[in-house]
Design an enzyme around this catalytic site. Sequence first.
Site, PDB file in Angstrom:
ATOM      1  N   TRP A   1       1.137   5.728  -1.829  1.00  0.00           N
ATOM      2  CA  TRP A   1       1.086   6.541  -2.876  1.00  0.00           C
ATOM      3  C   TRP A   1       2.043   6.644  -3.979  1.00  0.00           C
ATOM      4  O   TRP A   1       1.700   7.212  -5.073  1.00  0.00           O
ATOM      5  CB  TRP A   1       0.861   7.988  -2.219  1.00  0.00           C
ATOM      6  CG  TRP A   1      -0.538   8.346  -2.031  1.00  0.00           C
ATOM      7  CD1 TRP A   1      -1.340   7.764  -1.130  1.00  0.00           C
ATOM      8  CD2 TRP A   1      -1.202   9.418  -2.637  1.00  0.00           C
ATOM      9  NE1 TRP A   1      -2.567   8.228  -0.836  1.00  0.00           N
ATOM     10  CE2 TRP A   1      -2.583   9.561  -2.008  1.00  0.00           C
ATOM     11  CE3 TRP A   1      -0.887  10.486  -3.381  1.00  0.00           C
ATOM     12  CZ2 TRP A   1      -3.566  10.352  -2.245  1.00  0.00           C
ATOM     13  CZ3 TRP A   1      -2.008  11.330  -3.575  1.00  0.00           C
ATOM     14  CH2 TRP A   1      -3.176  11.399  -3.337  1.00  0.00           C
TER      15      TRP A   1
ATOM     16  N   TYR B   1       0.731  -1.123  -0.100  1.00  0.00           N
ATOM     17  CA  TYR B   1      -0.227   0.169  -0.094  1.00  0.00           C
ATOM     18  C   TYR B   1       0.890   1.334  -0.079  1.00  0.00           C
ATOM     19  O   TYR B   1       2.031   1.172   0.711  1.00  0.00           O
ATOM     20  CB  TYR B   1      -0.818  -0.087   1.216  1.00  0.00           C
ATOM     21  CG  TYR B   1      -1.682   1.137   1.274  1.00  0.00           C
ATOM     22  CD1 TYR B   1      -2.892   1.549   0.450  1.00  0.00           C
ATOM     23  CD2 TYR B   1      -1.517   2.399   1.810  1.00  0.00           C
ATOM     24  CE1 TYR B   1      -3.810   2.406   0.309  1.00  0.00           C
ATOM     25  CE2 TYR B   1      -2.101   3.487   1.794  1.00  0.00           C
ATOM     26  CZ  TYR B   1      -3.317   3.647   1.084  1.00  0.00           C
ATOM     27  OH  TYR B   1      -4.047   4.811   1.243  1.00  0.00           O
TER      28      TYR B   1
END
Length: 747
Positions: free
Chosen positions: A94, A92
């Site tokens: 960005w 996980y």
Amino acid sequence: MKDGELQVRSHPGDPDPNEVIQNFPAALRHRARIAGPMVRRGWLENGPGPDDRRGRDDYVPMSWTAVLDLLGKELLRVRDGFGPGAIFGGSYGWASAGRFHHAQSQIHRFLNVACGGYVKSVNSYSSGSSQVLVPHIIGEYEDLTKRNVSWDQVAEHSDIVLAFGGMALKNSMVAGGGVSKHVERGAMQRAAERGCAFVLVSPLRADLPDEAQAQWISCAPASDTALMMAIVHTLVVEGLHDRGFLERCTVGWSIFERYLRGETDGQPKDAAWAEPLTGVAAAEIVALARRLAGKRALIVVSHSLQRAEHGEQPVWMGMVLAAALGQIGLPGGGYAYALGAIAYYGRRFNAVPLPTLSQGRNCVRDFIPVARVSDMLLNPGRTYRYNGETRTYPEIKLVYWAGGNPFHHHQDLNRLRKAFARVDTLVVHELAWTATARHADFVLPCTMTLEREDIGGNSNDPLLVPMRSVAPPYGQARDDYEIFADLAERLGAREAFTEGRSVLEWLEHLYQPTRDGLAALGLPAPSFAEFWANEGYELPQQPDDGGNLRAFREDPEGRPLATPSGKLEIYSETIASFGEADCPGHPVWLGAPYQPDETTPYVLVANQPRTRLHSQLDFGGHSAGAKHRGREVARMHPEDAAARGIQDGDIIRLFNSRGACLAAVVLTQDIRRGVIQLPTGAWYDPADRDEDKPLCVHGNPNVLTRDIGTSALAQGCTGQLTTVQVERFDGNLPPIQAYDPPVAGAT
Ligand SMILES: Nc1nc2c(c(=O)[nH]1)N[C@H]1C(S)=C(S)[C@@H](COP(=O)(O)OP(=O)(O)OC[C@H]3O[C@@H](n4cnc5c(=O)[nH]c(N)nc54)[C@H](O)[C@@H]3O)O[C@H]1N2
Ligand SMILES: Nc1nc2c(c(=O)[nH]1)N[C@H]1C(S)=C(S)[C@@H](COP(=O)(O)OP(=O)(O)OC[C@H]3O[C@@H](n4cnc5c(=O)[nH]c(N)nc54)[C@H](O)[C@@H]3O)O[C@H]1N2
Ligand SMILES: [Mo]
């Protein structure tokens, strides 16, 4: 680049540029960058296996060839010995802008193609509980967040905007894939000048900009559900609710109304009931309800409200409040969940597809809700509840991360360290020595966006840009793509992974569907060569038509919502049938989850940072420049500070049973009493790596937060809030070492 210096300017068409990009110049060649591949000494000496030296071990520099040979063998050992279901590749995070080098796409494609799959994670840290809840009660999540009420509608149509958690401009600075025009400030200004009233419900005044000229209601954290219930109660007893809308467009109102009136539990959810729970005077609640009724009212609920225990409740209750006001589906009215939280909400979708890398097929069915990662690693074989199912945590041997920083995003970092100690092997691709890299067995240095060729774009922003490299890779850093291609070779899958394409050939390949989309609309469709040689162009966008909610309002039978009943579900039979005590069939007040007590008398708000994106480029100039004596800045109320002998500018120690950190303090009247704010993103920096719960000397609030799901329904992240104690720190101030590489001079 000019004379070896990087200069960063915002896009010329941007009316309200974002300063976060000023982190780039100092970051590009910062010592925190990783110079070459490394393997943790303990792993080299002992081979794969659980090891609590992760996070405090030395690193041994190695050549790319040697490190990839070693890692290739380890991946084969795990894949062939235990199966791909022993690999956790949720990874996980960005990462950074760019459609091809998007790290999650690269790692998932690699694990699918070369390893046969991986255990994935579902949902996000952003919206872990709303993503599960919304399909049951409203329908399509993307439609609610991205096609519903736009900023243009707010500017032109809203009479009153009631924003729970606000719409802070610091948050809409960013969007995954980039944003070319920051429209939020201007839209709020236009609305306010037209006479639209903004009401902010939040512990922090800065959660709406000055341009909104908002009334500030400072409520106790995690009490919004009670406040919303009391508003609806007032509407009902005064006959101000929209019975026609509730009848036509919702199911379950009568069941909820009995609860609201106290007929099921003896407690009417009126303003007097809510006053001590929320800290908002009953008279103020009643006045607010009356102001909302009969107007083009918009209810906004930020992501932050659901990133806390029982986070499903305010999201559900916000819908019920909007339904009672009857404005859902009208321009500028109704329910705008997450408006302002990121710059992809309140805009329009592009009308042509964006370049997108295929991730291949994952043959492993197993997954975890994303924020349950420590639970999974610490409790293989244990069962847990999720969205009506009883599931079992898999046994993971190898964790592979590229483009995410769990030592930024996860809660209770001292627990995460124990979880990472349990696996056989931890692999991390990083551009800098984050705490996650410092816990890895394999540390593989990757390029940053400035050092590679890519295409920039986001499905809710018209601009498509060629991202040409402006600097050579730092040290021996390589693109994630190249690293995976060479590893795939060791697993006999180079051709399947690369499809024989170079980076530029991939960009041209991925660009083609966008070009075809333009041609199909009869629009100019520049060739890839033309696109690459220029500065980018704007894509056509879809109309601002209010999405499914508008269509549904106009024709509830003909255009049903994607819920089981086709209507807005104030009562959900599906959720009720799951039988979860912490998320029953309609919104309920489950008590205040963050009750201050003697040992932890303050509520900590650990929100998104203003000066960076999460932990990214924390070492950049803009982020570092906002720190005080090198520490992250916390905010607290002067009266709370005085009671603890704390003065503006002091260094404070925040602590609870899970951990402790230092921060610098700024005193302000613009925060609710009893609340302390410390944003996320300062790199975890333990004073003594050998301690079980070391002091983080830099100010990472996730040493304090609790690692527990929102509820058995969604198991979302609860990092936004926790309770703490605070004291002035008078000891010798330990140095900041977070950006110092563990190995000196290894290029
Ligand atoms: N207490 C608390 N915790 C929270 C939150 C909160 O409100 N409170 N919010 C949560 C939310 S909403 C989110 S989204 C998460 C964010 O958590 P993350 O997305 O994990 O945080 P980032 O700092 O953005 O991490 C991205 C990492 O990718 C690296 N990176 C950048 N580009 C590349 C690349 O091209 N390749 C590779 N391999 N790596 C790259 C960066 O250096 C950085 O370390 O945090 C969550 N955590
Ligand atoms: N500059 C910058 N912008 C970002 C990010 C970043 O890292 N940096 N991260 C992006 C990401 S990934 C996401 S998901 C979004 C997150 O969007 P959000 O989760 O909405 O953002 P936060 O800043 O965490 O929280 C918003 C505000 O909610 C308030 N708040 C906290 N608890 C409560 C409560 O119980 N009740 C009420 N009424 N208010 C409360 C806090 O005062 C806080 O400032 O932000 C995005 N925008
Ligand atoms: Mo997020």
